[in-house]
Write an enzyme that holds these catalytic residues in place. Sequence first.
Site, PDB file in Angstrom:
ATOM      1  N   SER A   1     -44.927 -53.395 -26.030  1.00 46.64           N
ATOM      2  CA  SER A   1     -44.123 -52.180 -26.040  1.00 46.64           C
ATOM      3  C   SER A   1     -43.165 -52.138 -27.225  1.00 46.64           C
ATOM      4  O   SER A   1     -42.357 -51.221 -27.339  1.00 46.64           O
ATOM      5  CB  SER A   1     -43.322 -52.073 -24.735  1.00 46.64           C
ATOM      6  OG  SER A   1     -42.450 -53.189 -24.593  1.00 46.64           O
TER       7      SER A   1
ATOM      8  N   ASN B   1     -41.884 -51.890 -33.159  1.00 46.03           N
ATOM      9  CA  ASN B   1     -42.430 -52.362 -34.433  1.00 46.03           C
ATOM     10  C   ASN B   1     -43.935 -52.141 -34.517  1.00 46.03           C
ATOM     11  O   ASN B   1     -44.496 -52.037 -35.609  1.00 46.03           O
ATOM     12  CB  ASN B   1     -42.133 -53.855 -34.616  1.00 46.03           C
ATOM     13  CG  ASN B   1     -40.673 -54.138 -34.867  1.00 46.03           C
ATOM     14  OD1 ASN B   1     -40.038 -53.530 -35.726  1.00 46.03           O
ATOM     15  ND2 ASN B   1     -40.113 -55.078 -34.108  1.00 46.03           N
ATOM     16  N   ALA B   2     -44.596 -52.071 -33.358  1.00 44.87           N
ATOM     17  CA  ALA B   2     -46.059 -51.978 -33.338  1.00 44.87           C
ATOM     18  C   ALA B   2     -46.571 -50.684 -33.936  1.00 44.87           C
ATOM     19  O   ALA B   2     -47.723 -50.614 -34.364  1.00 44.87           O
ATOM     20  CB  ALA B   2     -46.575 -52.139 -31.906  1.00 44.87           C
ATOM     21  N   ARG B   3     -45.734 -49.651 -33.996  1.00 49.38           N
ATOM     22  CA  ARG B   3     -46.215 -48.396 -34.572  1.00 49.38           C
ATOM     23  C   ARG B   3     -46.413 -48.507 -36.080  1.00 49.38           C
ATOM     24  O   ARG B   3     -47.036 -47.655 -36.699  1.00 49.38           O
ATOM     25  CB  ARG B   3     -45.278 -47.243 -34.228  1.00 49.38           C
ATOM     26  CG  ARG B   3     -43.939 -47.244 -34.909  1.00 49.38           C
ATOM     27  CD  ARG B   3     -43.016 -46.178 -34.358  1.00 49.38           C
ATOM     28  NE  ARG B   3     -43.646 -44.868 -34.338  1.00 49.38           N
ATOM     29  CZ  ARG B   3     -43.005 -43.747 -33.958  1.00 49.38           C
ATOM     30  NH1 ARG B   3     -41.745 -43.803 -33.548  1.00 49.38           N
ATOM     31  NH2 ARG B   3     -43.627 -42.585 -33.973  1.00 49.38           N
TER      32      ARG B   3
ATOM     33  N   ASP C   1     -44.328 -35.341 -29.266  1.00 49.35           N
ATOM     34  CA  ASP C   1     -43.667 -34.130 -28.786  1.00 49.35           C
ATOM     35  C   ASP C   1     -43.167 -33.253 -29.933  1.00 49.35           C
ATOM     36  O   ASP C   1     -42.273 -32.431 -29.752  1.00 49.35           O
ATOM     37  CB  ASP C   1     -42.511 -34.485 -27.846  1.00 49.35           C
ATOM     38  CG  ASP C   1     -41.480 -35.406 -28.497  1.00 49.35           C
ATOM     39  OD1 ASP C   1     -41.667 -35.798 -29.676  1.00 49.35           O
ATOM     40  OD2 ASP C   1     -40.486 -35.763 -27.829  1.00 49.35           O
TER      41      ASP C   1
ATOM     42  N   ARG D   1     -31.363 -37.923 -41.555  1.00 49.00           N
ATOM     43  CA  ARG D   1     -30.069 -38.438 -41.127  1.00 49.00           C
ATOM     44  C   ARG D   1     -29.445 -39.229 -42.280  1.00 49.00           C
ATOM     45  O   ARG D   1     -30.013 -39.290 -43.364  1.00 49.00           O
ATOM     46  CB  ARG D   1     -30.226 -39.329 -39.886  1.00 49.00           C
ATOM     47  CG  ARG D   1     -30.866 -38.659 -38.692  1.00 49.00           C
ATOM     48  CD  ARG D   1     -30.001 -37.586 -38.089  1.00 49.00           C
ATOM     49  NE  ARG D   1     -30.587 -37.052 -36.855  1.00 49.00           N
ATOM     50  CZ  ARG D   1     -31.356 -35.962 -36.798  1.00 49.00           C
ATOM     51  NH1 ARG D   1     -31.645 -35.302 -37.919  1.00 49.00           N
ATOM     52  NH2 ARG D   1     -31.835 -35.539 -35.643  1.00 49.00           N
TER      53      ARG D   1
ATOM     54  N   CYS E   1     -34.417 -48.041 -33.677  1.00 47.48           N
ATOM     55  CA  CYS E   1     -34.133 -48.255 -35.104  1.00 47.48           C
ATOM     56  C   CYS E   1     -35.304 -48.699 -35.970  1.00 47.48           C
ATOM     57  O   CYS E   1     -35.095 -49.068 -37.124  1.00 47.48           O
ATOM     58  CB  CYS E   1     -32.982 -49.253 -35.292  1.00 47.48           C
ATOM     59  SG  CYS E   1     -31.474 -48.839 -34.395  1.00 47.48           S
ATOM     60  N   GLU E   2     -36.530 -48.636 -35.460  1.00 51.14           N
ATOM     61  CA  GLU E   2     -37.659 -48.992 -36.330  1.00 51.14           C
ATOM     62  C   GLU E   2     -37.757 -48.042 -37.515  1.00 51.14           C
ATOM     63  O   GLU E   2     -38.166 -48.436 -38.617  1.00 51.14           O
ATOM     64  CB  GLU E   2     -38.966 -49.026 -35.530  1.00 51.14           C
ATOM     65  CG  GLU E   2     -39.638 -47.697 -35.269  1.00 51.14           C
ATOM     66  CD  GLU E   2     -38.959 -46.841 -34.216  1.00 51.14           C
ATOM     67  OE1 GLU E   2     -39.456 -45.726 -33.959  1.00 51.14           O
ATOM     68  OE2 GLU E   2     -37.932 -47.269 -33.634  1.00 51.14           O
ATOM     69  N   ASP E   3     -37.366 -46.770 -37.324  1.00 51.33           N
ATOM     70  CA  ASP E   3     -37.404 -45.810 -38.423  1.00 51.33           C
ATOM     71  C   ASP E   3     -36.357 -46.144 -39.480  1.00 51.33           C
ATOM     72  O   ASP E   3     -36.614 -46.050 -40.690  1.00 51.33           O
ATOM     73  CB  ASP E   3     -37.229 -44.383 -37.911  1.00 51.33           C
ATOM     74  CG  ASP E   3     -36.016 -44.217 -36.998  1.00 51.33           C
ATOM     75  OD1 ASP E   3     -35.378 -45.228 -36.634  1.00 51.33           O
ATOM     76  OD2 ASP E   3     -35.720 -43.063 -36.620  1.00 51.33           O
TER      77      ASP E   3
END
Length: 346
Positions: free
Chosen positions: A121, A124-126, A144, A172, A231-233
């Site tokens: 889950s 980071n996996a994305r 979405d 941001r 916060c991965e982004d």
Amino acid sequence: MNLAISLSFLLVLLLVTRESVVFSYRTLTTDADPCAATNQRDPRTLRWDQITVLMNGYSEDRIPLLQSIAATYTASPLVSSVLVLWGNPSTPTRTLSQLSHNLSLSSFGSASISLMRQPSSSLNARFLPRSSIRTHAVLICDDDVEMDQKSLEFAFRIWQSNANRLIGVFARSHDVDLVNKEWIYTVHPDKYSIVLTKLMFLKSSHLFEYSCGGGAAMGEMRRIVDEMRNCEDILMNFVVADRINAGPLMVGAERVRDWGDARNDRDDGGARGSRSRVSAVGLSSRKMEHRKRRGKCIREFHRVLGRMPLRYSYGKVVNSVGEQGLCENGGKLVFCDQVKLIRRVG
């Protein structure tokens, strides 16, 4: 007798169909070692003229919306394939098998839609590099957020001219709290340094840099993402800005519908009301607490890296060039190129 034969045939057909659905889901497994050299495609074989869409999925409440948006992407000739990355480990296999089957029937064009259950889950996996990616351009998106075709094509053209930079629609910023003398996460009206993974174009090589590069420091920052569940982004923006010494680019879009935004109307009882559950499961609904947590991420990334790589960008790239001069018409100031149109309509 004929009825018995028909029922037997139907039973066999159902079993075969059921097994084929499960098989189509199970074959889409994550590469054993995404960082292995054998899983890295030769950049010369990757296409520059198409996009691979990586859509993040987690909530079962969002599945109908996810299917609709994934199918919409396949209608664009720019899209090579759509890969739905399912990150909820508690979702039953039967549910994912059905989703995989439905997605396989949903494509409007030549692009395929596939479902992959993430190995964990972890957010980071994305950003794991994937051997199935056959394009230089990757669109990271949530399940979405809907973007119109014209804006998708425009954003891709901007990425093609700025392939090393992150391109996004939602921006941001980082800043310094002078009172507390610390980095914070915020929104500025005139500058930005972060684009969100709600909708982010990036070069596929950045996936490898995020997941496999950076040594111990990068490993520690990925651990922070897991610890914060957030916060991965921001970390991807750190990685790219540190590599190219430039900030992201924000593009204008004609229509981007964010179903997950908590400001969506929840009380009208109609179609929008039925989709209010989508916003209810968003991870970013409690905004003040959300900003504080993301500010902490920035401070932690800065601490580990020992420097602040984020760079500000200014302005937004738009897909039309209109008249900037103002003319008086009917006692009002309007853009001069609208005067003839107003007179014609009047």
